[in-house]
Design a protein around this motif. Structure first.
Motif, PDB file in Angstrom:
ATOM      1  N   ILE A 101       0.840  -1.202   0.000  1.00 49.84           N
ATOM      2  CA  ILE A 101       0.000   0.000   0.000  1.00 49.84           C
ATOM      3  C   ILE A 101       0.877   1.255   0.000  1.00 49.84           C
ATOM      4  N   ALA A 102       1.943   1.219   0.811  1.00 46.68           N
ATOM      5  CA  ALA A 102       2.861   2.370   0.843  1.00 46.68           C
ATOM      6  C   ALA A 102       3.523   2.562  -0.510  1.00 46.68           C
ATOM      7  N   ASN A 103       3.940   1.481  -1.146  1.00 45.04           N
ATOM      8  CA  ASN A 103       4.563   1.583  -2.472  1.00 45.04           C
ATOM      9  C   ASN A 103       3.580   2.140  -3.498  1.00 45.04           C
ATOM     10  N   ARG A 104       2.329   1.705  -3.406  1.00 41.14           N
ATOM     11  CA  ARG A 104       1.333   2.203  -4.358  1.00 41.14           C
ATOM     12  C   ARG A 104       1.088   3.699  -4.168  1.00 41.14           C
ATOM     13  N   LYS A 105       1.016   4.145  -2.912  1.00 41.82           N
ATOM     14  CA  LYS A 105       0.817   5.574  -2.649  1.00 41.82           C
ATOM     15  C   LYS A 105       2.004   6.394  -3.143  1.00 41.82           C
ATOM     16  N   GLN A 106       3.217   5.864  -2.936  1.00 42.36           N
ATOM     17  CA  GLN A 106       4.401   6.567  -3.427  1.00 42.36           C
ATOM     18  C   GLN A 106       4.390   6.636  -4.947  1.00 42.36           C
ATOM     19  N   ALA A 107       3.961   5.546  -5.588  1.00 39.84           N
ATOM     20  CA  ALA A 107       3.909   5.533  -7.054  1.00 39.84           C
ATOM     21  C   ALA A 107       2.877   6.530  -7.563  1.00 39.84           C
ATOM     22  N   GLU A 108       1.767   6.676  -6.858  1.00 40.30           N
ATOM     23  CA  GLU A 108       0.756   7.661  -7.255  1.00 40.30           C
ATOM     24  C   GLU A 108       1.332   9.081  -7.180  1.00 40.30           C
ATOM     25  N   MET A 109       2.081   9.346  -6.102  1.00 44.34           N
ATOM     26  CA  MET A 109       2.687  10.671  -5.949  1.00 44.34           C
ATOM     27  C   MET A 109       3.732  10.921  -7.035  1.00 44.34           C
ATOM     28  N   ASP A 110       4.540   9.899  -7.348  1.00 41.26           N
ATOM     29  CA  ASP A 110       5.568  10.048  -8.381  1.00 41.26           C
ATOM     30  C   ASP A 110       4.927  10.344  -9.734  1.00 41.26           C
ATOM     31  N   LEU A 111       3.855   9.634 -10.053  1.00 37.50           N
ATOM     32  CA  LEU A 111       3.202   9.867 -11.342  1.00 37.50           C
ATOM     33  C   LEU A 111       2.609  11.269 -11.395  1.00 37.50           C
ATOM     34  N   LYS A 112       1.998  11.698 -10.305  1.00 37.84           N
ATOM     35  CA  LYS A 112       1.414  13.041 -10.268  1.00 37.84           C
ATOM     36  C   LYS A 112       2.485  14.102 -10.486  1.00 37.84           C
ATOM     37  N   ARG A 113       3.649  13.915  -9.845  1.00 39.72           N
ATOM     38  CA  ARG A 113       4.738  14.883  -9.994  1.00 39.72           C
ATOM     39  C   ARG A 113       5.264  14.899 -11.423  1.00 39.72           C
ATOM     40  N   GLN A 114       5.414  13.719 -12.028  1.00 42.76           N
ATOM     41  CA  GLN A 114       5.916  13.655 -13.399  1.00 42.76           C
ATOM     42  C   GLN A 114       4.934  14.315 -14.375  1.00 42.76           C
ATOM     43  N   LEU A 115       3.652  14.160 -14.118  1.00 38.60           N
ATOM     44  CA  LEU A 115       2.665  14.799 -14.995  1.00 38.60           C
ATOM     45  C   LEU A 115       2.750  16.325 -14.893  1.00 38.60           C
ATOM     46  N   GLU A 116       2.973  16.839 -13.681  1.00 39.56           N
ATOM     47  CA  GLU A 116       3.110  18.287 -13.511  1.00 39.56           C
ATOM     48  C   GLU A 116       4.388  18.798 -14.166  1.00 39.56           C
ATOM     49  N   LEU A 117       5.472  18.018 -14.027  1.00 43.01           N
ATOM     50  CA  LEU A 117       6.741  18.427 -14.644  1.00 43.01           C
ATOM     51  C   LEU A 117       6.650  18.404 -16.162  1.00 43.01           C
ATOM     52  N   ARG A 118       5.826  17.478 -16.693  1.00 43.65           N
ATOM     53  CA  ARG A 118       5.692  17.431 -18.154  1.00 43.65           C
ATOM     54  C   ARG A 118       5.022  18.699 -18.671  1.00 43.65           C
ATOM     55  N   LYS A 119       4.096  19.238 -17.876  1.00 43.47           N
ATOM     56  CA  LYS A 119       3.442  20.476 -18.293  1.00 43.47           C
ATOM     57  C   LYS A 119       4.454  21.620 -18.419  1.00 43.47           C
ATOM     58  N   SER A 120       5.477  21.561 -17.583  1.00 46.42           N
ATOM     59  CA  SER A 120       6.524  22.608 -17.624  1.00 46.42           C
ATOM     60  C   SER A 120       7.661  22.209 -18.548  1.00 46.42           C
TER      61      SER A 120
END
Length: 340
Positions: A101-120
């Protein structure tokens, strides 16, 4: 005085001659009871003891390894589909689930950050793809662990009865180890035994069922009948398929009703039919004398046997007074039974 001896000798000879003359000591006609035969269709109703049986058993096995914490059922218990039967220790699996569960939550955060960085335009498309893949892997690992934990709660796959416990709490079990033996409630059958001569009529019979308290359980149909292993028993093993599911455990006692309409024909009491080296026969009254008639017979029902050949309707068959009676003996009817 004349000698009386010659006269006495003559008288004795005359008496002896009279004794051997035909009709001097004619036998009295035998008194017999007869039945004037006519076609009939006997109705038979039998009450038979039976029991509920299951067509087979199913082994319940573990799907996860671990220490057996509890077994919730005993032999003979009835269980419903989905009911919990036993539980395996899931401590290690739950720890692994927490990590997943912790790994899945971390992966969700990583994907969210990468999506924001792609916008920039800081993160590349490949980095976003890798983050999305990592999340999918984490989600799959979590799902697998949840499934494995669910498997530590061993549940009945169908309604049935527990035949035997094969493991006790505290035992460390591997995956696919035997745990319980169940008999399915669906597909229950009823078995009994009937006289072998009734087997030809069994498929046409109407079968009814009652529980031990006399409550009706509906009708049944014949599934099969097979000769008993012991030929001298002259019985047939019958298995019936109930018309509706039974809510009784295998081994339960049950009352079985068998109603049969026999084939139309001439039916005689068993006492009227004799058998010798020449075959089966009856004695009939013909012109005041007993006459032997060979017959062919069929099944026996309720103390009567079907005469399939040898007699015509209206024939008077001797049914009582047969002891010591021979063909040609004079008979006198003292009782005539009507057609039963």
């Amino acid at each position: 005085m004349k000698n009386p001896l010659p006269f006495k000798v003559f008288a004795a000879c005359a008496l002896g001659l009279l004794m051997i003359l035909p009709g001097a000591h004619a036998r009295e006609p035998r008194q017999v009871a007869v039945l004037e035969v006519a076609p009939e269709t006997p109705q038979l109703r039998l009450e038979l003891p039976g029991r509920v049986v299951a067509p087979g058993t199913v082994g319940i096995r573990t799907e996860e390894e671990g220490r057996l914490l509890s077994v919730a059922v005993e032999a003979g218990d009835r269980v419903d589909a989905g009911e919990e039967l036993a539980r395996i220790d899931d401590t290690l699996l739950r720890a692994s689930l927490d990590k997943a569960i912790a790994n899945r939550k971390q992966a969700e955060m990583d994907l969210k950050r990468q999506l924001e960085l792609r916008k920039s335009h800081v993160a590349t498309e490949d980095e976003v793809t890798r983050a999305r893949t990592a999340l999918q892997v984490a989600q799959a690992e979590e799902a697998v662990l949840r499934t494995r934990i669910a498997r530590t709660r061993i549940r009945a796959p169908f309604a049935g009865s527990v035949v035997r416990r094969m493991a006790e709490p505290g035992t460390v079990l591997g995956a696919r180890d035997d745990l319980l033996l169940l008999q399915p409630a669906t597909g229950l059958r009823v078995e009994t035994w009937i006289p072998v001569q009734l087997l030809p009529l069994a498929r046409q019979a109407r079968w009814t069922l009652q529980d031990a308290a006399g409550q009706p359980l509906g009708t049944a149909r014949l599934e099969f009948g097979e000769p008993a292993a012991a030929a001298e028993s002259q019985t047939v093993h019958i298995r019936l398929l109930p018309g509706k599911s039974l809510s009784l455990a295998p081994g339960s006692r049950i009352a079985i009703g068998m109603s049969v309409t026999a084939p139309a024909g001439i039916w005689l009491p068993l006492s009227a039919i004799g058998e010798d080296s020449q075959g089966r026969h009856v004695m009939i009254v013909d012109a005041g004398k007993a006459r032997r008639v060979a017959v062919e017979t069929g099944p026996t029902i309720s103390g009567k046997m079907l005469v399939s050949r040898g007699l015509q309707p209206g024939t008077r068959v001797i049914i009582r007074g047969l002891g010591g009676l021979h063909e040609g003996d004079a008979v006198r009817i003292h009782e005539e039974d009507g057609h039963e």
